[in-house]
Design an enzyme around this catalytic site. Structure first.
Site, PDB file in Angstrom:
ATOM      1  CB  CYS A 113      -0.904  -0.008   1.229  1.00 45.00           C
ATOM      2  SG  CYS A 113      -1.988   1.428   1.312  1.00 45.00           S
ATOM      3  CD  GLU A 157      -6.872   2.001  -4.215  1.00 44.21           C
ATOM      4  OE1 GLU A 157      -6.859   2.889  -3.329  1.00 44.21           O
ATOM      5  OE2 GLU A 157      -5.865   1.325  -4.506  1.00 44.21           O
ATOM      6  CG  HIS A 160      -7.302   2.851   1.253  1.00 49.67           C
ATOM      7  ND1 HIS A 160      -6.479   2.866   2.352  1.00 49.67           N
ATOM      8  CD2 HIS A 160      -6.560   2.324   0.243  1.00 49.67           C
ATOM      9  CE1 HIS A 160      -5.294   2.370   2.023  1.00 49.67           C
ATOM     10  NE2 HIS A 160      -5.314   2.020   0.745  1.00 49.67           N
TER      11      HIS A 160
HETATM   12  C1  UDB Z   1      -0.216   0.163  -5.374  1.00 52.89           C
HETATM   13  N1  UDB Z   1       1.443  -0.746  -6.733  1.00 52.89           N
HETATM   14  O1  UDB Z   1      -0.257   1.145  -6.085  1.00 52.89           O
HETATM   15  F1  UDB Z   1       0.328  -3.944 -12.348  1.00 52.89           F
HETATM   16  F2  UDB Z   1       2.177   0.286 -12.999  1.00 52.89           F
HETATM   17  C2  UDB Z   1       0.985  -0.758  -5.393  1.00 52.89           C
HETATM   18  C3  UDB Z   1       2.157  -0.300  -4.502  1.00 52.89           C
HETATM   19  C4  UDB Z   1       1.691  -0.202  -3.072  1.00 52.89           C
HETATM   20  C5  UDB Z   1       3.268  -1.313  -4.605  1.00 52.89           C
HETATM   21  C6  UDB Z   1       2.667   1.060  -4.938  1.00 52.89           C
HETATM   22  C7  UDB Z   1       1.309  -1.724  -7.610  1.00 52.89           C
HETATM   23  O2  UDB Z   1       0.708  -2.756  -7.406  1.00 52.89           O
HETATM   24  N2  UDB Z   1       1.947  -1.354  -8.763  1.00 52.89           N
HETATM   25  C8  UDB Z   1       1.716  -1.588 -10.035  1.00 52.89           C
HETATM   26  C9  UDB Z   1       1.120  -2.744 -10.515  1.00 52.89           C
HETATM   27  C10 UDB Z   1       0.919  -2.849 -11.860  1.00 52.89           C
HETATM   28  C11 UDB Z   1       1.278  -1.832 -12.709  1.00 52.89           C
HETATM   29  C12 UDB Z   1       1.853  -0.696 -12.189  1.00 52.89           C
HETATM   30  C13 UDB Z   1       2.081  -0.564 -10.869  1.00 52.89           C
HETATM   31  N3  UDB Z   1      -1.260  -0.101  -4.556  1.00 52.89           N
HETATM   32  C14 UDB Z   1      -2.311   0.904  -4.495  1.00 52.89           C
HETATM   33  C15 UDB Z   1      -2.603   1.421  -3.135  1.00 52.89           C
HETATM   34  O3  UDB Z   1      -1.889   1.351  -2.147  1.00 52.89           O
HETATM   35  N4  UDB Z   1      -3.757   2.015  -3.073  1.00 52.89           N
HETATM   36  O4  UDB Z   1      -4.290   2.447  -1.933  1.00 52.89           O
HETATM   37  C16 UDB Z   1      -1.448  -1.338  -3.822  1.00 52.89           C
HETATM   38  C17 UDB Z   1      -2.122  -2.418  -4.682  1.00 52.89           C
HETATM   39  C18 UDB Z   1      -2.099  -3.771  -3.952  1.00 52.89           C
HETATM   40  C19 UDB Z   1      -3.245  -4.532  -4.494  1.00 52.89           C
HETATM   41  C20 UDB Z   1      -4.163  -3.564  -5.143  1.00 52.89           C
HETATM   42  C21 UDB Z   1      -3.569  -2.191  -4.963  1.00 52.89           C
HETATM   43 ZN    ZN Z   2      -3.668   1.242  -0.282  1.00 54.72          ZN
END
Ligand code: UDB
Ligand code: ZN
Length: 186
Positions: A113, A157, A160
């Protein structure tokens, strides 16, 4: 533009609050927030800009993560095959999961996250398919079925907006336990 310093980290009470419904038409501030939430994802998914601004590449960002307790989140799931046409790209406002499949799923790599700096190992079991209802920035109602990865991102999301963090779903005693009807996504 949001930078990592603007992203609220675990321990801040705003991440544990129930977010408030957003009213339409959007106020200029809410419209700006929606644009900025999506901008972060677009910029962070650009390799060059991601490095330049020292961001973490994100697929979703919810308003409470920038300190605003409102029911709004941006989601940008890129499409490897066709970078011009993302699998899902929208700011989801007042989102509701109207139905859940019985089938469960989890990412083999676990989740992270943007608001949690440490790695928390373990499977995060979620619904494999959801029916999502939300409003876009213009107030138009959408209802659609999502499965697998896009469904996981939206569930993360929406969590959250209800004060839930991904590690709340990890089995503390047995973080890598697999249940019968669970599919794994890498
Ligand atoms: C993310 N990124 O954004 F397929 F471009 C995660 C982090 C926490 C590692 C930054 C991610 O999964 N990156 C990713 C994947 C891809 C293509 C790309 C980047 N989140 C979102 C977040 O914290 N929202 O609150 C966590 C994800 C874990 C599962 C769903 C969201
Ligand atoms: Zn998150």
């Amino acid at each position: 533009m949001f930078l990592m310093k603007d992203i609220v980290r675990d321990g801040d009470p705003v991440l544990r609050q129930q977010a408030k419904k957003v009213e339409f038409p959007l106020s200029p501030e809410d419209r700006k927030l929606a644009d900025d939430l999506m901008e972060y994802l677009v910029v962070s998914q650009n390799e060059e800009l991601c490095k330049k601004y020292k961001l973490r590449a994100g697929v979703g960002l919810a308003a409470p993560q920038v300190g605003v307790s409102k029911m709004m989140a941006s989601v940008l799931v890129p499409n490897e095959e066709d970078p011009e046409n993302p699998i899902f790209k929208d700011v989801i406002i007042n989102p509701v999961i109207v139905s859940n499949a019985v089938q469960r799923c989890a990412l083999t790599e676990g989740e992270g996250c943007l608001s949690v700096d440490e790695d928390v190992p373990g499977y995060v079991p979620r619904s494999a398919r959801i029916t999502l209802k939300y409003q876009d920035v213009d107030g138009n109602e959408h209802q659609l079925r999502l499965k697998n990865y896009p469904a996981i991102v939206c569930q993360h999301e929406i969590d959250h907006l209800h004060g839930t963090l991904f590690y709340d779903h990890i089995d503390k005693e047995n973080p890598y336990s697999r249940s019968e009807n669970e599919i794994f996504i890498s």
